[in-house]
Design a protein around this motif. Structure first.
Motif, PDB file in Angstrom:
ATOM      1  N   ASP A   1     -28.145  -9.898  10.518  1.00 30.89           N
ATOM      2  CA  ASP A   1     -28.866 -11.170  10.650  1.00 30.89           C
ATOM      3  C   ASP A   1     -29.399 -11.674   9.313  1.00 30.89           C
ATOM      4  O   ASP A   1     -29.346 -12.872   9.031  1.00 30.89           O
ATOM      5  CB  ASP A   1     -30.037 -11.019  11.634  1.00 30.89           C
TER       6      ASP A   1
ATOM      7  N   ASP B   1     -19.827  -6.632  17.788  1.00 32.91           N
ATOM      8  CA  ASP B   1     -20.383  -5.352  18.221  1.00 32.91           C
ATOM      9  C   ASP B   1     -19.229  -4.373  18.390  1.00 32.91           C
ATOM     10  O   ASP B   1     -18.337  -4.595  19.213  1.00 32.91           O
ATOM     11  CB  ASP B   1     -21.096  -5.500  19.571  1.00 32.91           C
TER      12      ASP B   1
ATOM     13  N   ARG C   1     -19.650 -13.061  17.157  1.00 35.16           N
ATOM     14  CA  ARG C   1     -20.209 -14.362  16.796  1.00 35.16           C
ATOM     15  C   ARG C   1     -19.509 -14.889  15.554  1.00 35.16           C
ATOM     16  O   ARG C   1     -19.055 -14.113  14.698  1.00 35.16           O
ATOM     17  CB  ARG C   1     -21.715 -14.257  16.508  1.00 35.16           C
TER      18      ARG C   1
ATOM     19  N   THR D   1     -32.850  -1.556  19.403  1.00 33.73           N
ATOM     20  CA  THR D   1     -31.403  -1.482  19.618  1.00 33.73           C
ATOM     21  C   THR D   1     -30.979  -0.055  19.941  1.00 33.73           C
ATOM     22  O   THR D   1     -30.188   0.185  20.863  1.00 33.73           O
ATOM     23  CB  THR D   1     -30.647  -1.986  18.377  1.00 33.73           C
TER      24      THR D   1
ATOM     25  N   ASN E   1     -20.384  -3.206  11.964  1.00 34.29           N
ATOM     26  CA  ASN E   1     -21.670  -2.510  12.013  1.00 34.29           C
ATOM     27  C   ASN E   1     -21.544  -0.986  12.003  1.00 34.29           C
ATOM     28  O   ASN E   1     -20.473  -0.423  12.188  1.00 34.29           O
ATOM     29  CB  ASN E   1     -22.477  -2.945  13.245  1.00 34.29           C
TER      30      ASN E   1
ATOM     31  N   HIS F   1     -26.435  -7.677  15.069  1.00 33.06           N
ATOM     32  CA  HIS F   1     -27.694  -8.187  14.512  1.00 33.06           C
ATOM     33  C   HIS F   1     -28.130  -7.438  13.266  1.00 33.06           C
ATOM     34  O   HIS F   1     -29.058  -7.887  12.574  1.00 33.06           O
ATOM     35  CB  HIS F   1     -28.793  -8.147  15.572  1.00 33.06           C
TER      36      HIS F   1
ATOM     37  N   MET G   1     -29.055 -19.847  16.837  1.00 34.72           N
ATOM     38  CA  MET G   1     -28.134 -18.722  16.709  1.00 34.72           C
ATOM     39  C   MET G   1     -26.775 -19.112  17.284  1.00 34.72           C
ATOM     40  O   MET G   1     -26.695 -19.803  18.298  1.00 34.72           O
ATOM     41  CB  MET G   1     -28.686 -17.497  17.449  1.00 34.72           C
TER      42      MET G   1
END
Length: 265
Positions: free
Chosen positions: A42, A58, A18, A177, A32, A39, A1
């Motif tokens: 992903d 995020d 990321r 989450t 998001n 994630h 990752m």
């Protein structure tokens, strides 16, 4: 990752992000929804990073980002993306946002169009009023003893009932989450949606735009996607037989539509 990086914004929020894919490729930003983190994408990284350098982050109040005091404004959420692009020295990028991320994408298209190449708005709306209904949601989230009830409500809005009844493995990371999400981050983000009414402004958008709709979406109905596409000149709608997280329910079809649009001449 890929490793987690952090940006400290001008108002002192810490935004976690990321990067995946070769540095020389065009940048694609992924944004998001409320109650998720980076994630949620992903399942798309392998396909998208073949063609793009993928930046996912995020949203403030979520995941590894900090939780500044709310309420949050849509303008501030949009400026977080602009500051991310600035920090990476990127002048223009493609943008894909789902739900709250789609609101952010619309804000960018209206207020920083010079920074966006092509725009994908998934399972989102230009308006989720009336404003009064959000007051109750915000109060309920802040008053709850824990996040279990909030998590159950979100999951019921995101996934087919059969997935929840049969404990599909795709659901569990999203449950975890939600249970770990800071209630003040949720409430702050609800406020950003509460204030947003972009319906009349969308006629001014001049970016190539794809709108992805969920046929069975009860949060941002498919009719909302149709209204966005009708308002933005040249926009088109791609509808999946999905609920709200169409990228999770139909990952290959979702990726295919996004890549066809972003890679078209």
């Amino acid at each position: 990752m890929s490793p987690l990086h952090y940006l400290v914004t001008r108002d002192n929020a810490r935004i976690a992000y990321r990067l995946d894919g070769a540095a020389e490729r065009p940048l694609l930003v992924l944004s998001n929804s409320i109650g998720t983190d980076l994630h949620m994408w992903d399942g798309q990284i392998a396909a998208l990073s073949e063609h793009f350098r993928v930046l996912r982050y995020d949203a403030r109040g979520h995941g590894a980002s900090s939780v500044p005091p709310g309420p949050y404004s849509l303008t501030r959420l949009g400026q977080d993306v602009v500051e991310l692009l600035d920090s990476l020295g990127v002048q223009r990028a493609h943008f894909l946002g789902l739900s709250l991320g789609g609101f952010v994408g619309q804000w960018l298209a209206l207020n920083a169009p010079q920074r966006i190449e092509r725009l994908v708005l998934a399972n989102t709306s230009a308006w989720l009023g009336p404003q009064e209904q959000w007051d109750a949601r915000i109060a309920e989230v802040l008053a709850a003893a824990d996040m279990r009830g909030t998590a159950a409500t979100f999951l019921a809005n995101w996934f087919p009932a059969l997935w929840l009844e049969t404990s599909r493995p795709e659901v569990e990371p999203f449950r975890a989450t939600l249970l770990a999400t800071n209630r003040h981050g949720l409430a702050g983000s609800f406020a950003a949606v509460q204030e947003a009414d972009l319906r009349s402004a969308l006629h001014d958008v001049r970016l190539p735009t794809l709108v992805v709709a969920g046929q069975f979406d009860t949060v941002t109905a498919a009719s909302h996607s149709e209204l966005i596409a009708q308002a933005i000149p040249g926009a088109r709608v791609f509808t999946l037989p999905a609920v709200h997280l169409s990228n999770v329910e139909f990952p290959r079809e979702f990726e295919g539509a996004v890549l066809d649009f972003l890679l078209a001449p």
